[in-house]
Design an enzyme around this catalytic site. Sequence first.
Site, PDB file in Angstrom:
ATOM      1  N   TYR A 156       0.827  -1.210   0.000  1.00  0.00           N
ATOM      2  CA  TYR A 156       0.000   0.000   0.000  1.00  0.00           C
ATOM      3  C   TYR A 156       0.860   1.258   0.000  1.00  0.00           C
ATOM      4  O   TYR A 156       0.579   2.227  -0.694  1.00  0.00           O
ATOM      5  CB  TYR A 156      -0.938   0.015   1.211  1.00  0.00           C
ATOM      6  N   PHE A 173      -5.796  20.316 -25.255  1.00  0.00           N
ATOM      7  CA  PHE A 173      -6.496  19.057 -25.540  1.00  0.00           C
ATOM      8  C   PHE A 173      -7.869  19.137 -24.862  1.00  0.00           C
ATOM      9  O   PHE A 173      -8.043  19.894 -23.909  1.00  0.00           O
ATOM     10  CB  PHE A 173      -5.674  17.889 -24.998  1.00  0.00           C
ATOM     11  N   ASP A 174      -8.856  18.360 -25.318  1.00  0.00           N
ATOM     12  CA  ASP A 174     -10.224  18.584 -24.789  1.00  0.00           C
ATOM     13  C   ASP A 174     -10.374  18.334 -23.283  1.00  0.00           C
ATOM     14  O   ASP A 174     -11.113  19.055 -22.619  1.00  0.00           O
ATOM     15  CB  ASP A 174     -11.335  17.889 -25.592  1.00  0.00           C
ATOM     16  N   ASP A 186       2.030  19.821 -21.390  1.00  0.00           N
ATOM     17  CA  ASP A 186       1.128  18.676 -21.507  1.00  0.00           C
ATOM     18  C   ASP A 186       1.917  17.662 -22.337  1.00  0.00           C
ATOM     19  O   ASP A 186       2.069  17.796 -23.541  1.00  0.00           O
ATOM     20  CB  ASP A 186      -0.174  19.087 -22.199  1.00  0.00           C
ATOM     21  N   ALA A 230       1.931  14.324 -23.142  1.00  0.00           N
ATOM     22  CA  ALA A 230       1.493  12.999 -23.615  1.00  0.00           C
ATOM     23  C   ALA A 230       2.420  12.420 -24.687  1.00  0.00           C
ATOM     24  O   ALA A 230       2.757  11.249 -24.657  1.00  0.00           O
ATOM     25  CB  ALA A 230       0.059  13.079 -24.134  1.00  0.00           C
ATOM     26  N   LYS A 236       0.075   7.201 -23.877  1.00  0.00           N
ATOM     27  CA  LYS A 236       0.592   7.479 -25.211  1.00  0.00           C
ATOM     28  C   LYS A 236       2.064   7.063 -25.272  1.00  0.00           C
ATOM     29  O   LYS A 236       2.363   5.894 -25.394  1.00  0.00           O
ATOM     30  CB  LYS A 236       0.394   8.953 -25.571  1.00  0.00           C
ATOM     31  N   HIS A 284     -20.854  12.937 -29.786  1.00  0.00           N
ATOM     32  CA  HIS A 284     -20.300  11.985 -30.756  1.00  0.00           C
ATOM     33  C   HIS A 284     -20.092  10.588 -30.174  1.00  0.00           C
ATOM     34  O   HIS A 284     -20.079   9.613 -30.905  1.00  0.00           O
ATOM     35  CB  HIS A 284     -19.015  12.518 -31.393  1.00  0.00           C
TER      36      HIS A 284
HETATM   37  C1  LIG Z   1      -4.775  11.850 -23.994  1.00  0.00           C
HETATM   38  C2  LIG Z   1      -4.391  13.230 -23.677  1.00  0.00           C
HETATM   39  C3  LIG Z   1      -4.762  13.825 -22.460  1.00  0.00           C
HETATM   40  C4  LIG Z   1      -5.649  13.142 -21.451  1.00  0.00           C
HETATM   41  O1  LIG Z   1      -5.113  11.977 -20.986  1.00  0.00           O
HETATM   42  P1  LIG Z   1      -5.977  10.693 -20.557  1.00  0.00           P
HETATM   43  O2  LIG Z   1      -4.931   9.707 -20.177  1.00  0.00           O
HETATM   44  O3  LIG Z   1      -6.797  10.299 -21.731  1.00  0.00           O
HETATM   45  O4  LIG Z   1      -6.817  11.110 -19.401  1.00  0.00           O
HETATM   46  C5  LIG Z   1      -4.327  15.108 -22.225  1.00  0.00           C
HETATM   47  N1  LIG Z   1      -3.606  15.786 -23.127  1.00  0.00           N
HETATM   48  C6  LIG Z   1      -3.236  15.251 -24.312  1.00  0.00           C
HETATM   49  C7  LIG Z   1      -2.428  16.047 -25.269  1.00  0.00           C
HETATM   50  C8  LIG Z   1      -3.623  13.962 -24.627  1.00  0.00           C
HETATM   51  O5  LIG Z   1      -3.294  13.450 -25.810  1.00  0.00           O
END
Ligand SMILES: *Cc1c(COP(=O)(O)O)cnc(C)c1O
Length: 459
Positions: A72, A124-125, A215, A217, A258, A450
């Site tokens: 833990y 990103f969204d 960000d 990813a 990613k 969507h």
């Molecule tokens: C996928 C992504 C996110 C969000 O990450 P999740 O693991 O899907 O929650 C944030 N910013 C970018 C650029 C992404 O491609």
Amino acid sequence: MPKYIPEPFKIKVVEPLTMTTREEREQYLKEANYNLFALKSDYVYIDMLSDSGSGAMSDSQWAGMMRGDESYAGARGYYRLVDAVRDIFGYRYVQPVHQGRAAEKILYPCFLKEGQFSVANMHFDTTRGHVALCNATPKDIVVPEARDTENYAPFKGNMNIPALRAFIEEVGPEKVGVIVMTITNNTAGGQPVSMENIRETSKVAKEYGIPMVIDAARFAENAYFIKMREPGYADKSIIEITREAFSYADAFTMSAKKDAIVNIGGLIGVKEDEELFTKVQGLTVPYEGFITYGGLAGRDLEALAIGLYEGIELDYLRYRIGQVEYLGDVLREAGIPIQYPVGGHAIFIDAKKLLPHIPYYQFPGQALAIELYREAGIRGCDIGSYMLDPDPVTGEQPEAELEFTRLCLPRRVYTQAHLDVVAEALINIKKRAHEIKGYEIVWQPKVLRHFTAKLRPIE
Ligand SMILES: *Cc1c(COP(=O)(O)O)cnc(C)c1O
């Protein structure tokens, strides 16, 4: 002839795919109400819906899963992960979380107050969502080349620096809570950001005393593009490029699904601000769990620590980006209109050009995605008007600037032959493009329609 960079791995485990007939696919489409998110993945032959969490882990990562320590508190994998992040990114503080948006949920409230702005090359969204949840406003300031899908530019993901300065001057620096650099720029099609641009953005941030967040990813794909395209970086290693890029920011959020090639996981990195990190840890405990596991199993921490290193291997990245470029080149040779140059993780087909007879309110990007499934069992998705919810007041359908069908490439999953199937399907569709019909929505939820909307073809 387009060149395919051979895989720097061999296959040890296989996952059988279902081969369906055209008649079956027609039936599945009907049952799914022409919404590809409603399809069972068992009915999909080549799944290019997303590159998120859909990659194949290596034998080392699976071995790491076995070694995972499920204590833990103070699990071994946590310390391995902290060491990996310190080594690769040069950041002192690391917090694992269950995925990228969890990192955003924790970090953004540390920077944003009500009424402030978050300024990014492009949000990103989910990032956009978390900015809004702080009662702040997301502002995208990307270079104009990002919207040009035809002409080559090496770094279409860049921040528009003069416009960034102008915006800060206009609203006042105290109104900008954070500057965000998304690498690669997902919303612009996985387009890279140059080191010069990261450096310049950082200069502006420092000048106005605004914190800067990456960000991250697709940090490794971005580093690869810098190595290939930016003067002065050809001889630098991916890890050196990564360390330099991250040295310009104060913190990062990362979806590890990613470039870190795990099926679940995320990270928050804080360069040196101890007070900020204390806040991050304070929010992690109630949201994600104790700080040494952060919403993940011990085995996930191991897989992530290993995946971070595999994701920055040069031979892997050459193959990875090479796959996207290969498919892009084959399609371009066949006269299929795509966003050019291709980004790091996906092909964006210009559905408006391929299906000029389908108006935006009959969703050309979605129509093409459906047709690809019908033709060969390939699943992509619309990035166009179908993705845009109607105006909440007037109910009017907004028109997207670009109507894309996006085909993402999961990491280490498909072979050249799979990509050739995709190209062949698109070439066949192009021949009968004029026969393809648009779609109308028969049911939709209030927001993010969507994912769940129901459609039917327009006869
Ligand atoms: C996928 C992504 C996110 C969000 O990450 P999740 O693991 O899907 O929650 C944030 N910013 C970018 C650029 C992404 O491609």
